[in-house]
Design a protein around this motif. Structure first.
Motif, PDB file in Angstrom:
ATOM      1  N   TYR A  19      -6.390   0.265   1.474  1.00 38.21           N
ATOM      2  CA  TYR A  19      -5.731  -0.685   0.594  1.00 38.21           C
ATOM      3  C   TYR A  19      -4.448  -1.123   1.263  1.00 38.21           C
ATOM      4  O   TYR A  19      -3.697  -0.300   1.786  1.00 38.21           O
ATOM      5  CB  TYR A  19      -5.445  -0.015  -0.759  1.00 38.21           C
ATOM      6  N   SER A  20      -4.167  -2.415   1.247  1.00 35.91           N
ATOM      7  CA  SER A  20      -2.950  -2.960   1.824  1.00 35.91           C
ATOM      8  C   SER A  20      -1.888  -3.069   0.729  1.00 35.91           C
ATOM      9  O   SER A  20      -2.096  -3.724  -0.290  1.00 35.91           O
ATOM     10  CB  SER A  20      -3.243  -4.340   2.424  1.00 35.91           C
ATOM     11  N   VAL A  21      -0.760  -2.424   0.940  1.00 33.06           N
ATOM     12  CA  VAL A  21       0.301  -2.362  -0.063  1.00 33.06           C
ATOM     13  C   VAL A  21       0.867  -3.748  -0.355  1.00 33.06           C
ATOM     14  O   VAL A  21       1.112  -4.539   0.557  1.00 33.06           O
ATOM     15  CB  VAL A  21       1.433  -1.412   0.405  1.00 33.06           C
ATOM     16  N   HIS A  22       1.065  -4.029  -1.659  1.00 33.54           N
ATOM     17  CA  HIS A  22       1.674  -5.270  -2.136  1.00 33.54           C
ATOM     18  C   HIS A  22       3.048  -4.958  -2.730  1.00 33.54           C
ATOM     19  O   HIS A  22       3.351  -3.806  -3.066  1.00 33.54           O
ATOM     20  CB  HIS A  22       0.798  -5.912  -3.223  1.00 33.54           C
ATOM     21  N   LYS A  23       3.839  -5.988  -2.899  1.00 37.76           N
ATOM     22  CA  LYS A  23       5.163  -5.836  -3.499  1.00 37.76           C
ATOM     23  C   LYS A  23       5.025  -5.157  -4.858  1.00 37.76           C
ATOM     24  O   LYS A  23       4.193  -5.536  -5.673  1.00 37.76           O
ATOM     25  CB  LYS A  23       5.827  -7.202  -3.656  1.00 37.76           C
ATOM     26  N   GLY A  24       5.832  -4.138  -5.085  1.00 40.88           N
ATOM     27  CA  GLY A  24       5.837  -3.433  -6.363  1.00 40.88           C
ATOM     28  C   GLY A  24       4.859  -2.269  -6.461  1.00 40.88           C
ATOM     29  O   GLY A  24       4.875  -1.528  -7.442  1.00 40.88           O
ATOM     30  N   ASP A  25       3.984  -2.101  -5.459  1.00 39.04           N
ATOM     31  CA  ASP A  25       3.031  -0.988  -5.492  1.00 39.04           C
ATOM     32  C   ASP A  25       3.733   0.354  -5.349  1.00 39.04           C
ATOM     33  O   ASP A  25       4.741   0.470  -4.649  1.00 39.04           O
ATOM     34  CB  ASP A  25       2.007  -1.106  -4.348  1.00 39.04           C
ATOM     35  N   THR A  26       3.158   1.353  -6.002  1.00 35.31           N
ATOM     36  CA  THR A  26       3.590   2.738  -5.842  1.00 35.31           C
ATOM     37  C   THR A  26       2.341   3.574  -5.565  1.00 35.31           C
ATOM     38  O   THR A  26       1.226   3.139  -5.868  1.00 35.31           O
ATOM     39  CB  THR A  26       4.263   3.281  -7.116  1.00 35.31           C
ATOM     40  N   MET A  36      -8.039   7.999  -8.643  1.00 37.82           N
ATOM     41  CA  MET A  36      -7.803   9.172  -7.804  1.00 37.82           C
ATOM     42  C   MET A  36      -6.606   9.926  -8.348  1.00 37.82           C
ATOM     43  O   MET A  36      -5.733   9.343  -8.982  1.00 37.82           O
ATOM     44  CB  MET A  36      -7.466   8.746  -6.359  1.00 37.82           C
ATOM     45  N   GLY A  37      -6.534  11.218  -8.050  1.00 37.28           N
ATOM     46  CA  GLY A  37      -5.335  11.976  -8.338  1.00 37.28           C
ATOM     47  C   GLY A  37      -4.257  11.645  -7.317  1.00 37.28           C
ATOM     48  O   GLY A  37      -4.558  11.321  -6.156  1.00 37.28           O
ATOM     49  N   VAL A  62      -7.927   5.095   0.715  1.00 40.17           N
ATOM     50  CA  VAL A  62      -8.348   5.346  -0.668  1.00 40.17           C
ATOM     51  C   VAL A  62      -9.810   5.762  -0.680  1.00 40.17           C
ATOM     52  O   VAL A  62     -10.508   5.602   0.316  1.00 40.17           O
ATOM     53  CB  VAL A  62      -8.144   4.088  -1.548  1.00 40.17           C
ATOM     54  N   ARG A  63     -10.248   6.284  -1.811  1.00 44.04           N
ATOM     55  CA  ARG A  63     -11.667   6.640  -1.968  1.00 44.04           C
ATOM     56  C   ARG A  63     -12.394   5.477  -2.615  1.00 44.04           C
ATOM     57  O   ARG A  63     -11.915   4.904  -3.587  1.00 44.04           O
ATOM     58  CB  ARG A  63     -11.821   7.878  -2.826  1.00 44.04           C
ATOM     59  N   ASP A  70     -14.837   5.564   4.155  1.00 46.93           N
ATOM     60  CA  ASP A  70     -13.605   6.284   3.806  1.00 46.93           C
ATOM     61  C   ASP A  70     -13.334   7.400   4.802  1.00 46.93           C
ATOM     62  O   ASP A  70     -12.205   7.594   5.251  1.00 46.93           O
ATOM     63  CB  ASP A  70     -13.715   6.886   2.406  1.00 46.93           C
ATOM     64  N   LEU A  71     -14.365   8.137   5.174  1.00 45.08           N
ATOM     65  CA  LEU A  71     -14.232   9.251   6.109  1.00 45.08           C
ATOM     66  C   LEU A  71     -13.745   8.758   7.474  1.00 45.08           C
ATOM     67  O   LEU A  71     -12.827   9.325   8.059  1.00 45.08           O
ATOM     68  CB  LEU A  71     -15.575   9.967   6.238  1.00 45.08           C
ATOM     69  N   VAL A  72     -14.340   7.686   7.966  1.00 44.34           N
ATOM     70  CA  VAL A  72     -13.932   7.126   9.261  1.00 44.34           C
ATOM     71  C   VAL A  72     -12.499   6.613   9.184  1.00 44.34           C
ATOM     72  O   VAL A  72     -11.705   6.808  10.112  1.00 44.34           O
ATOM     73  CB  VAL A  72     -14.919   6.026   9.715  1.00 44.34           C
ATOM     74  N   ASP A  73     -12.145   5.974   8.081  1.00 41.71           N
ATOM     75  CA  ASP A  73     -10.780   5.475   7.925  1.00 41.71           C
ATOM     76  C   ASP A  73      -9.784   6.635   7.956  1.00 41.71           C
ATOM     77  O   ASP A  73      -8.740   6.548   8.588  1.00 41.71           O
ATOM     78  CB  ASP A  73     -10.661   4.691   6.626  1.00 41.71           C
ATOM     79  N   TYR A  74     -10.116   7.732   7.283  1.00 45.13           N
ATOM     80  CA  TYR A  74      -9.249   8.908   7.288  1.00 45.13           C
ATOM     81  C   TYR A  74      -9.123   9.475   8.707  1.00 45.13           C
ATOM     82  O   TYR A  74      -8.021   9.807   9.159  1.00 45.13           O
ATOM     83  CB  TYR A  74      -9.778   9.968   6.316  1.00 45.13           C
TER      84      TYR A  74
END
Length: 191
Positions: A19-26, A36-37, A62-63, A70-74
């Motif tokens: 996921y690409s972070v956007h303004k205001g994301d936490t 996800m937890g 992210v999952r 997801d595994l390859v990205d990790y």
């Protein structure tokens, strides 16, 4: 907001696994979006040293329903996090690991319990030929004779990734490279 969220997933370069972070994301907000937890999201992103300091465009693992992506990205995130240590205790992974403790750690994050050594891992799952490999398959290599001595992860698109040795640590390689072609034995599907 929803449209920009879909756009970021579509063009993240890893089949929706980041996921690409956007303004205001936490991180809490991103964890909620993906159901996800918070701690799970943190553990998949060891590159984030200060969770309260995200920047726009930062890539977050992210999952998604695509476990192999997801595994390859990790695994790719760990490229800058892992130092190769031969025979490293599994408890030190992913920061200090050899090839097999590194793969054991990665697959455990996605619910697959692998044995500790590459030789043992080479007998887990279903054997796959070179031409039938899919993203997320384990690749096994022998440097002398036919005894398995190394393991990596097939990334798809003719590439594989591995925690190689003390000189290189985590690297990506072409499946058509001379070392790969000379030492590849078989792949195993465990996902």
């Amino acid at each position: 907001m929803v449209l920009s969220f879909i756009f970021a997933l579509s063009f993240s370069g890893v089949a929706g696994a980041s996921y690409s972070v956007h303004k205001g994301d936490t991180l809490y907000g991103i964890a909620n979006k993906y159901r996800m937890g918070y701690q799970d999201l943190r553990s998949l992103n060891p590159q984030i040293k200060y969770p309260n300091q995200l920047y726009i465009g930062q890539s977050i693992v992210v999952r998604t329903p695509n476990k192999a992506a997801d595994l390859v990205d990790y695994a790719k995130v760990l490229k800058t996090q892992t130092k190769y240590v031969y025979g490293a205790d599994y408890s030190l992974a992913p920061y200090k690991a050899d090839c097999s403790s590194w793969t054991k750690h990665i697959y455990a994050k996605f619910g697959v319990n692998l044995p500790r050594t590459s030789r043992e891992q080479s007998h887990t799952g279903t054997s796959i030929s070179f031409n039938n490999m899919k993203k997320g398959d384990l690749m096994f290599f022998a440097s002398k004779g036919k005894t398995i001595s190394h393991v990596g992860i097939y990334m798809g698109n003719g590439q594989w990734i591995s925690n190689l040795n003390t000189a290189k640590s985590v690297q990506t390689f072409s499946i058509w490279g001379p070392w790969t072609q000379q030492h590849f034995m078989w792949a195993q599907r465990v996902l």
